[in-house]
Design an enzyme around this catalytic site. Structure first.
Site, short mmCIF file in Angstrom:
data_model
loop_
_atom_site.label_atom_id
_atom_site.label_comp_id
_atom_site.label_asym_id
_atom_site.label_seq_id
_atom_site.Cartn_x
_atom_site.Cartn_y
_atom_site.Cartn_z
N HIS A 89 0.86 -1.19 0.00
CA HIS A 89 0.00 0.00 0.00
C HIS A 89 0.89 1.23 0.00
O HIS A 89 2.02 1.19 0.51
CB HIS A 89 -0.87 -0.01 1.27
CG HIS A 89 -2.07 0.90 1.21
ND1 HIS A 89 -1.96 2.28 1.29
CD2 HIS A 89 -3.39 0.63 1.05
CE1 HIS A 89 -3.18 2.81 1.20
NE2 HIS A 89 -4.08 1.84 1.05
N GLY A 90 0.38 2.33 -0.52
CA GLY A 90 1.09 3.61 -0.44
C GLY A 90 1.27 3.98 1.03
O GLY A 90 0.38 3.70 1.85
N THR A 122 3.31 8.32 -4.24
CA THR A 122 3.80 9.08 -5.40
C THR A 122 3.19 10.49 -5.39
O THR A 122 2.00 10.64 -5.64
CB THR A 122 3.40 8.36 -6.71
OG1 THR A 122 3.74 6.98 -6.58
CG2 THR A 122 4.06 8.97 -7.92
N ASP A 204 -37.41 31.92 10.99
CA ASP A 204 -37.64 30.79 10.08
C ASP A 204 -39.11 30.80 9.61
O ASP A 204 -39.90 29.95 10.00
CB ASP A 204 -37.30 29.49 10.85
CG ASP A 204 -37.46 28.23 10.02
OD1 ASP A 204 -37.50 28.32 8.78
OD2 ASP A 204 -37.56 27.14 10.63
C1 SPV Z 1 -35.18 22.87 9.59
O1 SPV Z 1 -34.07 22.43 9.92
O2 SPV Z 1 -35.36 24.01 9.16
C2 SPV Z 1 -36.37 22.01 9.67
C3 SPV Z 1 -36.42 20.96 10.71
O3 SPV Z 1 -37.29 22.24 8.94
S1 SPV Z 1 -37.21 21.65 12.08
O4 SPV Z 1 -36.44 22.79 12.52
O5 SPV Z 1 -37.26 20.61 13.12
O6 SPV Z 1 -38.56 22.04 11.68
MG MG Z 2 -37.23 24.10 8.02
#
Ligand code: SPV
Ligand code: MG
Length: 431
Positions: A89-90, A122, A204
């Site tokens: 093996h290398g 190599t 979010d």
């Molecule tokens: C995310 O990671 O944005 C998700 C998963 O949608 S949760 O945060 O659990 O909704």
């Molecule tokens: Mg999400």
């Protein structure tokens, strides 16, 4: 006549491989092991040439007497069968994660007086170029896009970690650990809406729209090769979703997961603390079907995420939706829960698996985080997503550091918790 064994996992022969064979013939009859696809992916080498073709390629090399298939990254099976006098093996396996493989081979050979031959690796511009091309070819959309489907077939469970930037993408790509004498790593990445939004200092709620999410996706695609599942939130308007499917597919994402919610989307883990409305089965099925219709390849997956348990609508509603979404064309399902225990997830998976053994199931154990990958496999789960842990690791570390500097009116005290400056400037390789 002595026998010499070496194992290849390459799609292209370069001077380094020829050098190994040239050395090997000096010791005896040369047997080459062709590493199986399943084993190659443990090294994050995803073959782009089928195993049969790789076998032909190795057989054609002058000096090779026989080619066998090596099914595991550990050499137990082949060593037991072939009893080679030498394994060659290398010498690159003398350090880093591969050292555990070398040590294991050494202990197997020492039982009967076999020996390892380390050939100086190599290092030449031509070899480096071929190696790099082989690795980076996997980042091209035509390879990356289909890799998630391939992994679902090949792995007991596909392990995905969130990435929300080029840097976190690199961590997902490169982190390798030794685990019980084997190497382990993540199979792919999740572009979480929560983490992508958080990284931009936004809530979010689909405020960070798909166009911005695609910018993050592109940052990750630029520096990684592993497959990506994008969190598509609700998928938005069906008329917009179809365009996004095309774009994601063209960029090389492996899947989009869309959740059966409508109106202002709130994070699932807020559950019934906030107003959240679930879409009707009919509407959501129409969205899935339109997305599938828009797709141009057979590679990309649309995974339907069921929010019935999050919204306390019960297991029967979750199952009813699962079957309907599958009938509408969903390539997989995600079932989510915000319970501390995985009981309702297991109930869903067990009931669903009685009817359907094939449709891939995905879970996100943020809340039920004591569940193990082994338990998930036992309940028929195919993909586990660790959806936010890198972001949650970074935030407290940054907050602590900011506080230390403020309290001490200088940076010295914070330094012991930080990556050395010399390391950070060398963290990212130049081309
Ligand atoms: C995310 O990671 O944005 C998700 C998963 O949608 S949760 O945060 O659990 O909704
Ligand atoms: Mg999400």
């Amino acid at each position: 006549m002595k026998t010499v064994y070496t194992c290849f996992s390459t799609d292209v022969i370069h001077a380094g491989h020829l050098n190994i064979i040239n050395e090997a013939v000096k010791y005896g009859r040369v047997i080459v092991g062709a590493l199986s696809d399943e084993a190659s992916i443990r090294y994050n080498r995803f073959p782009t040439v089928p195993l049969e073709k790789r076998i032909e390629l190795y057989k054609a090399l002058a000096g090779v007497s026989e080619v066998v298939v090596q099914n595991d990254i550990l050499y137990d099976g082949v060593i037991e069968k072939l009893h080679p006098d030498y394994v060659i093996h290398g010498d690159n396996w003398n350090k880093g994660p591969m050292l555990v493989i070398r040590s294991h081979v050494d202990s197997l050979l020492s039982r009967y007086g076999g020996r390892i031959i380390d050939v100086p690796y190599t290092y030449s511009p031509q070899v480096a170029k071929v190696d790099k091309q082989l690795r980076e070819r996997q980042s091209m959309p035509e390879y990356r896009r289909k890799r998630l489907r391939q992994l679902i077939k090949m792995r007991p469970i596909v392990k995905i970690i969130e990435a929300h930037s080029g840097l976190t993408g690199l961590i997902a790509e490169k982190t390798v650990v030794e685990d019980n004498g084997l190497l382990d790593q993540f199979d792919g990445m999740w572009l979480s809406s929560l983490c992508d939004s958080t990284d931009r200092g936004k809530p979010d709620i689909e405020l960070v729209d798909m166009t911005s999410r695609m910018r993050t996706l592109n940052d990750i695609l630029e520096v990684t090769t592993k497959p990506i599942i994008i969190d598509g939130d609700t998928g938005g308007l069906t008329e917009h979703f179809v365009y996004n499917v095309r774009t994601l597919e063209r960029m090389g994402a492996g899947a989009v997961i869309i959740e059966d919610k409508t109106g202002l989307k709130r994070n699932s883990l807020l559950g019934t603390e906030v107003a959240q409305s679930q879409d009707t089965i009919e509407n959501f099925c129409a969205k899935i079907a339109a997305g599938k219709e828009a797709q141009l390849t057979d590679d990309f997956m649309i995974i339907a995420r069921i929010e019935s348990l999050i919204l306390e609508r019960g297991l029967d509603d979750a199952l009813k939706r699962a079957y309907a979404f599958r009938e509408a064309g969903a390539d997989g399902l995600m079932i989510h829960s915000r319970k501390k225990e995985p009981t309702e997830i297991f109930q869903f998976c067990d009931s669903f698996r009685k009817q359907d053994q094939h449709t891939p199931l995905t879970v996100v154990p943020t809340s039920f985080n004591a569940v193990t990958e082994k338990e998930l496999i036992e309940h028929g789960v195919n993909i586990v997503i660790y959806a936010n842990q890198l972001m949650r690791a970074a935030v407290p570390a940054m907050q602590r550091t900011a506080e230390e500097i403020l309290k001490n009116h200088r940076a010295l005290e914070a330094d012991s918790q930080l990556m050395p400056f010399k390391e950070i400037i060398r963290l990212i390789d130049e081309l």
